[in-house]
Scaffold this motif. Structure first.
Motif, short mmCIF file in Angstrom:
data_model
loop_
_atom_site.label_atom_id
_atom_site.label_comp_id
_atom_site.label_asym_id
_atom_site.label_seq_id
_atom_site.Cartn_x
_atom_site.Cartn_y
_atom_site.Cartn_z
N LYS A 90 51.36 30.86 0.22
CA LYS A 90 52.32 31.45 -0.71
C LYS A 90 51.60 32.14 -1.86
CE LYS A 90 56.34 30.36 -3.53
NZ LYS A 90 57.20 29.32 -4.05
N ALA A 91 50.55 31.51 -2.38
CA ALA A 91 49.78 32.11 -3.47
C ALA A 91 49.10 33.39 -3.01
CB ALA A 91 48.76 31.12 -4.00
N MET A 92 48.58 33.41 -1.77
CA MET A 92 47.92 34.59 -1.24
C MET A 92 48.91 35.74 -1.08
SD MET A 92 47.20 36.41 1.93
CE MET A 92 47.76 35.28 3.14
N THR A 101 48.89 36.91 7.47
CA THR A 101 48.28 35.60 7.68
C THR A 101 46.90 35.48 7.05
OG1 THR A 101 47.42 36.32 9.81
CG2 THR A 101 49.53 35.15 9.81
N ILE A 102 46.13 36.58 7.03
CA ILE A 102 44.75 36.51 6.54
C ILE A 102 44.49 37.67 5.60
CG2 ILE A 102 42.31 36.52 7.18
CD1 ILE A 102 43.13 35.50 9.94
N LEU A 103 43.86 37.39 4.50
CA LEU A 103 43.38 38.41 3.57
C LEU A 103 41.90 38.62 3.84
CD1 LEU A 103 44.00 40.22 1.09
CD2 LEU A 103 43.41 38.26 -0.33
N LEU A 157 49.06 39.67 -3.22
CA LEU A 157 48.74 40.90 -2.50
C LEU A 157 48.88 42.11 -3.42
CD1 LEU A 157 50.44 40.44 0.98
CD2 LEU A 157 48.01 40.51 0.48
N SER A 158 47.94 43.03 -3.30
CA SER A 158 48.01 44.23 -4.12
C SER A 158 47.53 45.43 -3.29
CB SER A 158 47.15 44.07 -5.37
OG SER A 158 45.79 43.89 -5.01
N LYS A 159 47.74 46.60 -3.84
CA LYS A 159 47.35 47.84 -3.16
C LYS A 159 45.84 47.85 -2.95
CE LYS A 159 47.77 52.81 -3.64
NZ LYS A 159 48.28 53.91 -4.46
#
Length: 109
Positions: A50-52, A98-100, A56-58
């Protein structure tokens, strides 16, 4: 002479709770073990996910649940727009991420 043997009883046994408590103890221990091995780690992972998603950003590079790799172009309330190839953009829901990935991963592929 009539002599009987006297046996001491614990206070719990005199109330009828001693045997019930000892029979419920394995069940209590199993629940505690299940909590620490299954429930608590799952809650921790959900909190991190949830924190990830909220962070999220451009410009971030991500992998979706369907296995699509892309670069975040636009972030809205419930959706993000990913650039998956040159001049090719798709819109996906935020929870599907799911993954950054570290920056520059897509160029290296």
């Amino acid at each position: 002479m009539f002599i009987s043997n006297a046996y001491a009883q614990s206070p719990l046994e005199s109330l009828g709770l001693g045997s019930n408590l000892s029979s419920a103890m394995p069940l209590i221990l199993m629940f505690a073990l299940m909590y620490f091995l299954m429930i608590r780690p799952q809650q921790k992972r959900a909190k991190e996910q949830k924190a990830m998603i909220e962070a999220l950003s451009k410009g971030d590079e991500v992998v979706t649940a369907g296995g699509v790799l892309g670069k975040v172009v636009k972030v809205a309330d419930a959706y993000i727009t990913l650039e998956v190839a040159a001049n090719t953009e798709i819109v996906v829901q935020k929870p599907s991420v799911t993954i950054l990935l570290p920056k520059g991963t897509i160029k290296g592929l």
